[in-house]
Write a protein that holds these residues in place. Structure first.
Motif, PDB file in Angstrom:
ATOM      1  N   SER A 251      34.860  59.555  28.308  1.00  0.00           N
ATOM      2  CA  SER A 251      36.073  59.346  29.095  1.00  0.00           C
ATOM      3  C   SER A 251      36.896  58.204  28.514  1.00  0.00           C
ATOM      4  CB  SER A 251      35.727  59.056  30.550  1.00  0.00           C
ATOM      5  OG  SER A 251      35.036  57.824  30.655  1.00  0.00           O
ATOM      6  N   ASP A 252      38.120  58.074  29.007  1.00  0.00           N
ATOM      7  CA  ASP A 252      39.037  57.038  28.532  1.00  0.00           C
ATOM      8  C   ASP A 252      38.591  55.687  29.077  1.00  0.00           C
ATOM      9  OD1 ASP A 252      41.120  55.699  27.449  1.00  0.00           O
ATOM     10  OD2 ASP A 252      42.691  56.624  28.674  1.00  0.00           O
ATOM     11  N   GLN A 253      37.991  54.855  28.212  1.00  0.00           N
ATOM     12  CA  GLN A 253      37.487  53.555  28.627  1.00  0.00           C
ATOM     13  C   GLN A 253      37.388  52.665  27.400  1.00  0.00           C
ATOM     14  OE1 GLN A 253      33.183  53.365  29.528  1.00  0.00           O
ATOM     15  NE2 GLN A 253      33.066  55.526  28.957  1.00  0.00           N
ATOM     16  N   VAL A 254      37.084  51.400  27.614  1.00  0.00           N
ATOM     17  CA  VAL A 254      36.939  50.494  26.481  1.00  0.00           C
ATOM     18  C   VAL A 254      35.751  50.939  25.638  1.00  0.00           C
ATOM     19  CG1 VAL A 254      38.043  48.516  27.573  1.00  0.00           C
ATOM     20  CG2 VAL A 254      35.611  48.896  27.935  1.00  0.00           C
ATOM     21  N   SER A 255      35.921  50.893  24.331  1.00  0.00           N
ATOM     22  CA  SER A 255      34.889  51.431  23.432  1.00  0.00           C
ATOM     23  C   SER A 255      33.580  50.671  23.537  1.00  0.00           C
ATOM     24  CB  SER A 255      35.401  51.411  21.984  1.00  0.00           C
ATOM     25  OG  SER A 255      35.726  50.088  21.576  1.00  0.00           O
ATOM     26  N   ALA A 256      33.649  49.355  23.815  1.00  0.00           N
ATOM     27  CA  ALA A 256      32.424  48.569  23.912  1.00  0.00           C
ATOM     28  C   ALA A 256      31.539  49.067  25.049  1.00  0.00           C
ATOM     29  CB  ALA A 256      32.766  47.095  24.113  1.00  0.00           C
ATOM     30  N   GLY A 257      32.148  49.462  26.167  1.00  0.00           N
ATOM     31  CA  GLY A 257      31.370  49.996  27.283  1.00  0.00           C
ATOM     32  C   GLY A 257      30.724  51.314  26.932  1.00  0.00           C
ATOM     33  N   ALA A 258      31.467  52.175  26.221  1.00  0.00           N
ATOM     34  CA  ALA A 258      30.924  53.473  25.815  1.00  0.00           C
ATOM     35  C   ALA A 258      29.761  53.300  24.853  1.00  0.00           C
ATOM     36  CB  ALA A 258      32.021  54.320  25.180  1.00  0.00           C
ATOM     37  N   VAL A 259      29.856  52.335  23.948  1.00  0.00           N
ATOM     38  CA  VAL A 259      28.771  52.078  22.991  1.00  0.00           C
ATOM     39  C   VAL A 259      27.509  51.647  23.718  1.00  0.00           C
ATOM     40  CG1 VAL A 259      28.015  50.532  21.139  1.00  0.00           C
ATOM     41  CG2 VAL A 259      30.287  51.560  21.051  1.00  0.00           C
ATOM     42  N   MET A 260      27.649  50.786  24.725  1.00  0.00           N
ATOM     43  CA  MET A 260      26.483  50.332  25.483  1.00  0.00           C
ATOM     44  C   MET A 260      25.810  51.501  26.197  1.00  0.00           C
ATOM     45  SD  MET A 260      26.174  47.403  28.460  1.00  0.00           S
ATOM     46  CE  MET A 260      26.420  48.481  29.872  1.00  0.00           C
TER      47      MET A 260
ATOM     48  N   VAL B  62      31.067  40.749  39.816  1.00  0.00           N
ATOM     49  CA  VAL B  62      30.050  40.064  40.619  1.00  0.00           C
ATOM     50  C   VAL B  62      30.658  39.026  41.553  1.00  0.00           C
ATOM     51  CG1 VAL B  62      28.202  40.463  38.957  1.00  0.00           C
ATOM     52  CG2 VAL B  62      29.594  38.406  38.770  1.00  0.00           C
ATOM     53  N   GLU B  63      31.834  38.494  41.187  1.00  0.00           N
ATOM     54  CA  GLU B  63      32.459  37.505  42.069  1.00  0.00           C
ATOM     55  C   GLU B  63      32.898  38.139  43.382  1.00  0.00           C
ATOM     56  OE1 GLU B  63      35.933  34.082  42.066  1.00  0.00           O
ATOM     57  OE2 GLU B  63      35.812  35.510  40.400  1.00  0.00           O
ATOM     58  N   GLU B  64      33.388  39.377  43.303  1.00  0.00           N
ATOM     59  CA  GLU B  64      33.832  40.071  44.507  1.00  0.00           C
ATOM     60  C   GLU B  64      32.685  40.804  45.203  1.00  0.00           C
ATOM     61  OE1 GLU B  64      36.885  39.703  45.683  1.00  0.00           O
ATOM     62  OE2 GLU B  64      37.285  38.393  43.971  1.00  0.00           O
ATOM     63  N   SER B  65      31.554  40.974  44.514  1.00  0.00           N
ATOM     64  CA  SER B  65      30.402  41.681  45.091  1.00  0.00           C
ATOM     65  C   SER B  65      29.143  40.848  44.850  1.00  0.00           C
ATOM     66  CB  SER B  65      30.259  43.073  44.460  1.00  0.00           C
ATOM     67  OG  SER B  65      31.430  43.824  44.633  1.00  0.00           O
ATOM     68  N   PRO B  66      29.013  39.716  45.558  1.00  0.00           N
ATOM     69  CA  PRO B  66      27.912  38.790  45.291  1.00  0.00           C
ATOM     70  C   PRO B  66      26.528  39.354  45.594  1.00  0.00           C
ATOM     71  CG  PRO B  66      29.093  38.166  47.287  1.00  0.00           C
ATOM     72  CD  PRO B  66      29.892  39.250  46.637  1.00  0.00           C
ATOM     73  N   ASP B  67      26.450  40.483  46.316  1.00  0.00           N
ATOM     74  CA  ASP B  67      25.138  41.053  46.635  1.00  0.00           C
ATOM     75  C   ASP B  67      24.538  41.833  45.464  1.00  0.00           C
ATOM     76  OD1 ASP B  67      25.293  40.013  49.184  1.00  0.00           O
ATOM     77  OD2 ASP B  67      26.170  41.818  50.046  1.00  0.00           O
ATOM     78  N   LEU B  68      25.317  42.038  44.423  1.00  0.00           N
ATOM     79  CA  LEU B  68      24.797  42.764  43.267  1.00  0.00           C
ATOM     80  C   LEU B  68      23.815  41.883  42.493  1.00  0.00           C
ATOM     81  CD1 LEU B  68      27.963  44.572  41.843  1.00  0.00           C
ATOM     82  CD2 LEU B  68      26.132  45.535  43.244  1.00  0.00           C
ATOM     83  N   VAL B  69      22.787  42.537  41.958  1.00  0.00           N
ATOM     84  CA  VAL B  69      21.776  41.847  41.163  1.00  0.00           C
ATOM     85  C   VAL B  69      21.894  42.329  39.721  1.00  0.00           C
ATOM     86  CG1 VAL B  69      19.308  41.460  40.834  1.00  0.00           C
ATOM     87  CG2 VAL B  69      20.245  41.718  43.159  1.00  0.00           C
ATOM     88  N   ARG B  70      21.937  41.386  38.797  1.00  0.00           N
ATOM     89  CA  ARG B  70      22.015  41.798  37.396  1.00  0.00           C
ATOM     90  C   ARG B  70      20.651  42.302  36.933  1.00  0.00           C
ATOM     91  NH1 ARG B  70      24.126  38.459  32.031  1.00  0.00           N
ATOM     92  NH2 ARG B  70      24.023  40.276  30.634  1.00  0.00           N
ATOM     93  N   VAL B  71      20.688  43.419  36.208  1.00  0.00           N
ATOM     94  CA  VAL B  71      19.475  44.058  35.709  1.00  0.00           C
ATOM     95  C   VAL B  71      19.479  43.997  34.183  1.00  0.00           C
ATOM     96  CG1 VAL B  71      18.187  46.228  35.610  1.00  0.00           C
ATOM     97  CG2 VAL B  71      19.398  45.592  37.713  1.00  0.00           C
ATOM     98  N   LEU B  72      18.298  43.758  33.589  1.00  0.00           N
ATOM     99  CA  LEU B  72      18.171  43.693  32.128  1.00  0.00           C
ATOM    100  C   LEU B  72      19.237  42.779  31.518  1.00  0.00           C
ATOM    101  CD1 LEU B  72      17.430  47.456  31.285  1.00  0.00           C
ATOM    102  CD2 LEU B  72      15.794  45.567  31.403  1.00  0.00           C
ATOM    103  N   PRO B  73      19.146  41.463  31.742  1.00  0.00           N
ATOM    104  CA  PRO B  73      20.174  40.531  31.271  1.00  0.00           C
ATOM    105  C   PRO B  73      20.439  40.590  29.770  1.00  0.00           C
ATOM    106  CG  PRO B  73      18.688  39.453  32.805  1.00  0.00           C
ATOM    107  CD  PRO B  73      18.088  40.790  32.513  1.00  0.00           C
ATOM    108  N   GLU B  74      19.443  41.086  29.017  1.00  0.00           N
ATOM    109  CA  GLU B  74      19.654  41.159  27.561  1.00  0.00           C
ATOM    110  C   GLU B  74      20.540  42.338  27.162  1.00  0.00           C
ATOM    111  OE1 GLU B  74      15.963  43.691  28.309  1.00  0.00           O
ATOM    112  OE2 GLU B  74      16.954  41.941  29.166  1.00  0.00           O
ATOM    113  N   VAL B  75      20.829  43.230  28.105  1.00  0.00           N
ATOM    114  CA  VAL B  75      21.651  44.401  27.811  1.00  0.00           C
ATOM    115  C   VAL B  75      23.080  44.147  28.292  1.00  0.00           C
ATOM    116  CG1 VAL B  75      22.041  46.851  28.271  1.00  0.00           C
ATOM    117  CG2 VAL B  75      19.701  45.984  27.985  1.00  0.00           C
ATOM    118  N   GLN B  76      23.995  44.091  27.369  1.00  0.00           N
ATOM    119  CA  GLN B  76      25.410  43.966  27.710  1.00  0.00           C
ATOM    120  C   GLN B  76      26.247  44.414  26.518  1.00  0.00           C
ATOM    121  OE1 GLN B  76      25.913  39.737  28.619  1.00  0.00           O
ATOM    122  NE2 GLN B  76      26.878  39.422  26.642  1.00  0.00           N
ATOM    123  N   SER B  77      27.493  44.728  26.796  1.00  0.00           N
ATOM    124  CA  SER B  77      28.376  45.175  25.727  1.00  0.00           C
ATOM    125  C   SER B  77      28.881  43.982  24.927  1.00  0.00           C
ATOM    126  CB  SER B  77      29.582  45.912  26.313  1.00  0.00           C
ATOM    127  OG  SER B  77      30.458  44.981  26.935  1.00  0.00           O
TER     128      SER B  77
END
Length: 301
Positions: A195-204, A243-258
């Motif tokens: 889909s039409d999105q930033v390429s870094a997100g698609a690569v991840m 995460v600032e607008e949704s503080p209840d979210l928990v980050r998963v696999l911190p080593e994985v990011q775009s």
């Protein structure tokens, strides 16, 4: 070429009717018709096909209408600059950005801008399509890559990254993955990689999918991804500013990011001195500084 005749031609082409154009221009139908015929004679071509249902542009008329539309947009930009007060911020400001950033970051903060400038009217256009700023499809844009259009002032605002998030309720029910390979036991919520999105997100996402993930929910925008994650459907790929607008979210696999994605503000050179643009630019920069500081204090950067 006679400017007055071009103005009348443009009104007729836009309205598709001599009568409606005359009403707009405060001219009689016969006066409008004479001016159009005079323009056709000067160009030695036919600009309209005339029939009982109204007027249809010929091929030559379409070419001229494209030119007059561009002229009208340029004139609008010049008029906007002239109207801009030296001391006040007022009038319409057309802002375009992506659906995700506009919905989840920009819109919730706009009340601060309105509190400061109550006479400002914002037309917020949220879409992935890159609007043509020099052609006045919008006054300014916030985009997830550097704009390539000419004659634009560009300012890099910040960097964002795509990361993985889930609710604590989901993790309590399904466990917390410790490695990317553990994602095979979870539902991945993301934008379709095509889909039409930033390429870094698609690569991840493509990298995550190599872990034999069987259950997936594809959504065509990040707001939909967020809603699915908040309702405990799985682990979602979302931009870090969420995460600032949704503080209840928990980050998963911190080593994985775009990779870091640059965010740019852009606007036409001709609006450099616009008070509305300056007010919006300063507002966005101030809000980003506050947001980044807050995220750093929370350990989310």
């Amino acid at each position: 070429m006679d400017w007055d005749k071009l103005r009348i031609f443009h009104a007729v082409a836009d309205a598709g009717s001599l009568t409606h154009a005359g009403d707009t221009l405060n001219l009689s139908q016969s006066a409008v018709s004479r001016q159009v015929r005079a323009l056709e004679e000067s160009l030695n071509t036919i600009l309209f096909h005339r029939h009982a249902r109204g007027l249809i542009l010929t091929e030559q008329g379409e070419l001229l209408f494209d030119a007059t539309k561009a002229m009208a947009k340029r004139l609008d930009a010049a008029s906007a600059r002239i109207r801009d007060s030296e001391e006040e911020v007022f009038g319409e400001l057309r802002v375009t950005t992506t659906l995700g950033f506009g919905t989840m970051w920009l819109a919730p903060r706009l009340h601060k801008l309105y509190e400061k400038y109550p006479d400002l009217n914002i037309d917020l256009m949220l879409e992935e399509r890159v609007l043509d700023l020099p052609m006045r499809e919008a006054d300014c844009a916030i985009r997830m890559k550097e704009p390539s259009q000419a004659d634009l002032i560009r300012k890099r605002l910040m960097f964002v990254s795509m990361r993985l998030y889930a609710t604590q309720a989901y993790l309590d029910a399904h466990g917390t993955p410790e490695t990317p390979q553990d994602m095979a036991d979870h539902r991945l919520i993301c934008q379709n990689p095509g889909s039409d999105q930033v390429s870094a997100g698609a690569v991840m996402i493509q990298s995550l999918l190599t872990n034999n993930i069987q259950s997936r929910l594809n959504v065509n925008n990040y707001y939909g991804v967020l809603q699915a994650v908040l309702h405990d459907l799985g682990i979602g790929s979302l931009p870090d500013y969420i995460v600032e607008e949704s503080p209840d979210l928990v980050r998963v696999l911190p080593e994985v990011q775009s990779q870091e994605i640059p965010v740019y503000l852009a606007y036409p050179e001709e609006l450099r001195h616009s008070k509305r643009i300056q007010a919006f630019r300063d507002f966005v920069q101030e809000e980003i500084a506050i947001s980044r500081k807050h995220m750093k204090e929370q350990g989310n950067l």
